[in-house]
Motif scaffolding. Structure first.
Motif, PDB file in Angstrom:
ATOM      1  N   ALA A  87      29.878 -19.711  -1.591  1.00  0.00           N
ATOM      2  CA  ALA A  87      30.231 -18.325  -1.304  1.00  0.00           C
ATOM      3  C   ALA A  87      30.667 -18.270   0.150  1.00  0.00           C
ATOM      4  O   ALA A  87      29.901 -18.637   1.047  1.00  0.00           O
ATOM      5  CB  ALA A  87      29.046 -17.399  -1.545  1.00  0.00           C
ATOM      6  N   ASP A 107      35.325 -19.917  -2.223  1.00  0.00           N
ATOM      7  CA  ASP A 107      34.302 -19.564  -3.200  1.00  0.00           C
ATOM      8  C   ASP A 107      34.374 -20.511  -4.400  1.00  0.00           C
ATOM      9  O   ASP A 107      35.453 -21.002  -4.752  1.00  0.00           O
ATOM     10  CB  ASP A 107      34.530 -18.139  -3.717  1.00  0.00           C
ATOM     11  CG  ASP A 107      34.213 -17.067  -2.690  1.00  0.00           C
ATOM     12  OD1 ASP A 107      33.298 -17.283  -1.869  1.00  0.00           O
ATOM     13  OD2 ASP A 107      34.873 -16.012  -2.729  1.00  0.00           O
ATOM     14  N   THR A 111      31.674 -17.674  -8.421  1.00  0.00           N
ATOM     15  CA  THR A 111      31.494 -16.687  -7.353  1.00  0.00           C
ATOM     16  C   THR A 111      32.722 -15.790  -7.242  1.00  0.00           C
ATOM     17  O   THR A 111      32.610 -14.559  -7.131  1.00  0.00           O
ATOM     18  CB  THR A 111      31.240 -17.389  -6.006  1.00  0.00           C
ATOM     19  OG1 THR A 111      30.104 -18.248  -6.122  1.00  0.00           O
ATOM     20  CG2 THR A 111      31.010 -16.385  -4.903  1.00  0.00           C
TER      21      THR A 111
END
Length: 478
Positions: A87, A107, A111
């Motif tokens: 993330a 990401d 995510t």
């Protein structure tokens, strides 16, 4: 208001936000207050973003809604990503001191999909180092205790996610599952966890997209509707993962009534004719759950797996070493890595060095043989049922159970052998809350294994089960 907000399911929260009954700022404040109160003892959420940053993003979400714009069903809903996933803005430590400062460049696929559906990432959830072992502790962040009893393990490796969810510090959670890592902590914390079909949720992108398929990401939730909606958000083909399954999962057809259980054929595998060592009381709790399904019209029959269990365990050891070993090897050039990595990681690496290509090919053939065998089994049953763990939550100070009864555990993960069958066959499996220890406040789950790519059908069974045990399923930790 805070208590009301954090008691809502993710779907109820989504409806309230979109109906402008609560603001995204209200939601974020409520969850941050609960995290501030409970997380110091739970240690479930790590590397959390600053409150000011999160409240600013929540205000932005409110402004978008005021203009009639919604990012999706997770609009403004707080989410913490299991530390196996990337993330942006948060270190991807995987619970290891070796990776303490590793910042991702993008990401993870999962995510990105949850962000696209509107969630606000508030931090990461704790896990065992490198995800090895079903007990959430590491030298970087420490231990995560069980939501129901802080003296015992939360399970793992998605232990932080399970505890954060059970303690209502998150409305819904994500995790990953290689050897029961979504199923075991769900079972031990009285929530739902689902390992999707292999390829349903594209994992990564990683350094290998062809062979490394046994691990998968997936959803955890306090109710089946949330579980289904999050899996639908996570699912779908991504060209960076060429073996991922085409099509977004359609969960709109799921009926949240007991009707789905009528005539359902459940094959109860129990302890695999004595092969699995189990602590006292686990089979009884699982059989209580099956009786609830039976009373709603399911047909439950004792079923023989009909396959060499030791051969499957030997196959598992080869696959696990072959996939874990290279990941550990990639870390060893980092400063002090060999000294810092947990002994179980080094054990996997050292054993992987002994494997030949012939070993791996034979294990792959064994896995293929088992899959084809299960296709025949599923001609007679709709789902297979097993305990989700072979022991009750154990003391948090222990690394792993050394014995089950009078049977020694010969590896750090032998006590989770019950989880390997769905993984090896690439089948969907779901952990349902089954019951509690007769004398302790410890939850236990039962896992249902579905047919190939039968994720929606398995969720439908779970929805039927939830409907017949709804009141009991609402129990929450003190």
């Amino acid at each position: 208001m805070s208590t009301d907000i954090t008691s809502l399911s993710a779907s109820e929260l989504s409806d309230a936000i979109h109906a402008r009954q609560v603001s995204c700022v209200d939601v974020m404040q409520a969850y941050l207050q609960r995290i501030e109160r409970l997380n110091p003892a739970c240690n479930a959420i790590v590397n959390r973003a600053a409150d000011e940053t999160l409240l600013a993003e929540a205000r932005q979400c409110d402004e978008q809604l005021s203009r009639g714009q919604s990012r999706g069903w997770l609009h403004g809903i707080p989410q913490a990503i299991k530390d196996t996933g990337h993330a942006l803005g948060f270190p991807s430590t995987m619970g290891s001191r070796v990776l303490e400062k590793q910042m991702p460049r993008a990401d993870s696929i999962m995510t990105a999909r949850m962000k696209a559906a509107g969630c606000i990432v508030i931090g990461k959830t704790n896990m065992p180092e490198l995800g090895l072992g079903s007990h959430t502790f590491n030298d970087l962040f420490g231990r995560t205790p069980n939501a129901w009893d802080t003296a015992v393990s939360a399970g793992g490796s998605s232990g932080g996610a399970a505890v954060a969810l059970a303690q209502r510090m998150l409305p819904v959670a994500d995790g990953s599952d290689f050897m029961g890592s979504l199923r075991n902590p769900a079972g031990w914390n009285h929530i739902f966890g689902m390992r999707p079909s292999q390829g349903r949720v594209p994992y990564g992108p990683g350094v290998d997209v062809w062979v490394d398929q046994l691990g998968t990401e997936g959803p955890m939730a306090r109710c089946v509707r949330d579980l289904a909606r999050l899996l639908a958000t996570q699912s779908g083909h991504d060209p960076r993962q060429p073996l991922s399954i085409n099509g977004v999962l359609d969960v709109s057809t799921i009926s949240y009534t007991p009707e789905a259980l009528k005539g359902l054929r459940v094959g109860w595998l129990g302890d695999l004719e004595g092969h699995l060592a189990l602590e006292d009381g686990i089979l009884g709790v699982c059989e209580d759950a099956l009786r609830a399904m039976q009373n709603a019209g399911a047909v439950v029959e004792a079923t023989n797996l009909g396959y060499d269990r030791q051969a499957l365990w030997d196959c598992w050891l080869v696959w696990r070493r072959a996939l874990v070993g290279p990941k550990v090897a990639a870390l060893l050039p980092l400063p002090n890595a060999a000294a810092l990595l947990k002994p179980e990681a080094m054990w996997e690496y050292e054993n992987s060095l002994k494997l030949s290509y012939m070993d791996f090919q034979r294990a792959s053939q064994r896995r293929s043989s088992f899959y084809h065998h299960l296709l025949k089994v599923f001609e007679k049953v709709d789902v297979l049922a097993l305990p989700v763990a072979q022991v009750w939550p154990f003391p948090i100070e222990e690394r792993w159970p050394q014995r089950i009864g009078d049977r020694p555990m010969d590896t750090y993960h032998r006590w989770m052998e019950c989880t390997i069958y769905a993984t090896l066959a690439g089948l969907p499996a779901i952990s349902l809350p089954a019951g509690f220890h007769p004398k302790k406040p410890w939850p236990m789950g039962i896992q249902l294994i579905g047919k190939p790519q039968g994720d929606v059908e398995l969720l439908q069974v779970a929805a039927g089960y939830e409907a017949v045990r709804w009141d009991w399923l609402q129990r929450r930790p003190d």
